[in-house]
Scaffold this motif. Sequence first.
Motif, PDB file in Angstrom:
ATOM      1  N   THR A  23     -85.112  61.357 -48.767  1.00 42.56           N
ATOM      2  CA  THR A  23     -84.466  59.743 -48.331  1.00 42.56           C
ATOM      3  C   THR A  23     -85.496  58.767 -48.691  1.00 42.56           C
ATOM      4  OG1 THR A  23     -83.192  60.708 -46.489  1.00 42.56           O
ATOM      5  CG2 THR A  23     -83.572  58.458 -46.620  1.00 42.56           C
ATOM      6  N   GLN A  24     -85.141  57.757 -49.548  1.00 41.83           N
ATOM      7  CA  GLN A  24     -86.050  56.658 -49.840  1.00 41.83           C
ATOM      8  C   GLN A  24     -85.562  55.464 -49.424  1.00 41.83           C
ATOM      9  OE1 GLN A  24     -87.373  57.368 -54.120  1.00 41.83           O
ATOM     10  NE2 GLN A  24     -85.548  58.709 -54.163  1.00 41.83           N
ATOM     11  N   THR A  25     -86.380  54.533 -48.905  1.00 41.42           N
ATOM     12  CA  THR A  25     -85.993  53.130 -48.262  1.00 41.42           C
ATOM     13  C   THR A  25     -86.663  52.032 -49.480  1.00 41.42           C
ATOM     14  OG1 THR A  25     -87.802  53.134 -47.001  1.00 41.42           O
ATOM     15  CG2 THR A  25     -85.878  53.845 -46.032  1.00 41.42           C
ATOM     16  N   SER A  26     -86.358  50.874 -49.067  1.00 37.73           N
ATOM     17  CA  SER A  26     -86.311  49.864 -50.009  1.00 37.73           C
ATOM     18  C   SER A  26     -88.042  49.622 -50.451  1.00 37.73           C
ATOM     19  CB  SER A  26     -86.131  48.525 -49.388  1.00 37.73           C
ATOM     20  OG  SER A  26     -87.030  48.047 -48.147  1.00 37.73           O
ATOM     21  N   THR A  46     -74.851  58.957 -54.692  1.00 38.89           N
ATOM     22  CA  THR A  46     -73.599  58.489 -54.093  1.00 38.89           C
ATOM     23  C   THR A  46     -73.901  57.771 -52.793  1.00 38.89           C
ATOM     24  OG1 THR A  46     -73.273  60.695 -52.706  1.00 38.89           O
ATOM     25  CG2 THR A  46     -72.123  60.292 -54.762  1.00 38.89           C
ATOM     26  N   ASP A  47     -74.847  57.444 -52.378  1.00 37.46           N
ATOM     27  CA  ASP A  47     -75.572  56.971 -51.265  1.00 37.46           C
ATOM     28  C   ASP A  47     -75.500  55.246 -51.671  1.00 37.46           C
ATOM     29  OD1 ASP A  47     -75.496  59.161 -49.762  1.00 37.46           O
ATOM     30  OD2 ASP A  47     -77.688  59.154 -50.084  1.00 37.46           O
ATOM     31  N   GLN A  48     -75.373  54.468 -50.677  1.00 38.53           N
ATOM     32  CA  GLN A  48     -75.336  53.086 -50.823  1.00 38.53           C
ATOM     33  C   GLN A  48     -76.561  52.288 -50.098  1.00 38.53           C
ATOM     34  OE1 GLN A  48     -71.292  52.118 -50.083  1.00 38.53           O
ATOM     35  NE2 GLN A  48     -70.533  52.215 -51.952  1.00 38.53           N
ATOM     36  N   PRO A  49     -77.847  52.702 -50.437  1.00 38.20           N
ATOM     37  CA  PRO A  49     -79.006  51.977 -49.655  1.00 38.20           C
ATOM     38  C   PRO A  49     -78.825  50.726 -49.649  1.00 38.20           C
ATOM     39  CG  PRO A  49     -79.658  53.024 -51.656  1.00 38.20           C
ATOM     40  CD  PRO A  49     -78.131  53.131 -51.594  1.00 38.20           C
ATOM     41  N   TYR A  50     -79.385  49.896 -48.511  1.00 36.47           N
ATOM     42  CA  TYR A  50     -79.552  48.471 -48.452  1.00 36.47           C
ATOM     43  C   TYR A  50     -80.757  48.161 -47.632  1.00 36.47           C
ATOM     44  CZ  TYR A  50     -76.850  48.641 -44.207  1.00 36.47           C
ATOM     45  OH  TYR A  50     -76.639  48.982 -43.020  1.00 36.47           O
ATOM     46  N   VAL A  51     -81.193  46.938 -47.745  1.00 28.76           N
ATOM     47  CA  VAL A  51     -82.274  46.322 -46.811  1.00 28.76           C
ATOM     48  C   VAL A  51     -81.626  44.926 -46.086  1.00 28.76           C
ATOM     49  CG1 VAL A  51     -83.765  45.723 -48.798  1.00 28.76           C
ATOM     50  CG2 VAL A  51     -84.586  45.906 -46.172  1.00 28.76           C
ATOM     51  N   THR A  52     -81.692  44.669 -44.958  1.00 29.00           N
ATOM     52  CA  THR A  52     -81.294  43.340 -44.510  1.00 29.00           C
ATOM     53  C   THR A  52     -82.447  42.884 -44.016  1.00 29.00           C
ATOM     54  OG1 THR A  52     -79.145  44.049 -44.295  1.00 29.00           O
ATOM     55  CG2 THR A  52     -79.822  42.208 -43.094  1.00 29.00           C
ATOM     56  N   LEU A  53     -82.475  41.537 -44.356  1.00 31.33           N
ATOM     57  CA  LEU A  53     -83.790  40.317 -44.194  1.00 31.33           C
ATOM     58  C   LEU A  53     -83.586  39.397 -43.292  1.00 31.33           C
ATOM     59  CD1 LEU A  53     -85.493  40.540 -47.566  1.00 31.33           C
ATOM     60  CD2 LEU A  53     -85.845  42.212 -45.865  1.00 31.33           C
ATOM     61  N   TYR A  80     -80.174  38.211 -45.301  1.00 36.31           N
ATOM     62  CA  TYR A  80     -79.898  38.545 -46.582  1.00 36.31           C
ATOM     63  C   TYR A  80     -80.068  39.842 -46.879  1.00 36.31           C
ATOM     64  CZ  TYR A  80     -79.589  37.486 -51.788  1.00 36.31           C
ATOM     65  OH  TYR A  80     -78.974  37.170 -52.859  1.00 36.31           O
ATOM     66  N   LYS A  81     -78.737  40.431 -47.512  1.00 39.31           N
ATOM     67  CA  LYS A  81     -78.877  41.902 -47.764  1.00 39.31           C
ATOM     68  C   LYS A  81     -79.124  42.310 -49.255  1.00 39.31           C
ATOM     69  CE  LYS A  81     -75.300  45.496 -47.119  1.00 39.31           C
ATOM     70  NZ  LYS A  81     -73.962  46.096 -46.664  1.00 39.31           N
ATOM     71  N   ILE A  82     -79.870  43.097 -49.562  1.00 37.14           N
ATOM     72  CA  ILE A  82     -80.179  43.548 -50.939  1.00 37.14           C
ATOM     73  C   ILE A  82     -79.764  44.989 -50.777  1.00 37.14           C
ATOM     74  CG2 ILE A  82     -81.968  43.913 -52.619  1.00 37.14           C
ATOM     75  CD1 ILE A  82     -83.516  41.930 -50.782  1.00 37.14           C
ATOM     76  N   THR A  83     -79.098  45.469 -52.048  1.00 34.68           N
ATOM     77  CA  THR A  83     -78.633  46.559 -52.360  1.00 34.68           C
ATOM     78  C   THR A  83     -79.282  47.185 -53.388  1.00 34.68           C
ATOM     79  OG1 THR A  83     -76.726  46.030 -53.679  1.00 34.68           O
ATOM     80  CG2 THR A  83     -76.238  46.500 -51.275  1.00 34.68           C
ATOM     81  N   TYR A  84     -79.502  48.482 -53.715  1.00 37.35           N
ATOM     82  CA  TYR A  84     -80.276  48.967 -54.410  1.00 37.35           C
ATOM     83  C   TYR A  84     -79.692  50.547 -54.775  1.00 37.35           C
ATOM     84  CZ  TYR A  84     -83.130  51.278 -50.728  1.00 37.35           C
ATOM     85  OH  TYR A  84     -83.526  51.580 -49.586  1.00 37.35           O
ATOM     86  N   GLN A  85     -79.834  51.324 -56.091  1.00 37.08           N
ATOM     87  CA  GLN A  85     -79.440  52.432 -56.305  1.00 37.08           C
ATOM     88  C   GLN A  85     -80.447  53.403 -56.258  1.00 37.08           C
ATOM     89  OE1 GLN A  85     -76.102  52.943 -57.215  1.00 37.08           O
ATOM     90  NE2 GLN A  85     -76.143  50.691 -56.744  1.00 37.08           N
ATOM     91  N   ILE A  86     -80.126  54.862 -56.061  1.00 35.34           N
ATOM     92  CA  ILE A  86     -80.684  56.041 -56.115  1.00 35.34           C
ATOM     93  C   ILE A  86     -80.515  56.688 -57.200  1.00 35.34           C
ATOM     94  CG2 ILE A  86     -81.413  58.215 -55.246  1.00 35.34           C
ATOM     95  CD1 ILE A  86     -82.149  55.968 -53.115  1.00 35.34           C
TER      96      ILE A  86
END
Length: 86
Positions: A23-26, A46-53, A80-86
Amino acid sequence: AVVIDKKKVEIPTVSDKTYNGATQTSGLSETETYTILQDVGGKNATDQPYVTLQLRDKENYVWASKNADGTYTEQGSENYKITYQI
C-alpha cells in the motif's frame, strides 16, 4: 478599509506510483500552511488513492495552482483533494 490579499499556497503535486505490492500513500508531509486530513493510499491499479489537504488559516491563505507562465490561479480556501494512480 484596508484589504489584504490572501497569500497563495501552491497546491503540491503527487506523483503517480509504480506498483510494488505494498500500500502506497501520497508521500506528502504537513507544512506550516496546511494539514493532511486524509491520506488514503492504494495498492493496486484499480484502487483510487487520494490525499485531502486543509489550510491552517483559511482567512489569510488560499490554494493556488501554478500556470505554465509562472502566474497563479486561485482555487479557493476549502479542503483540496488530490488523486493519483498506482
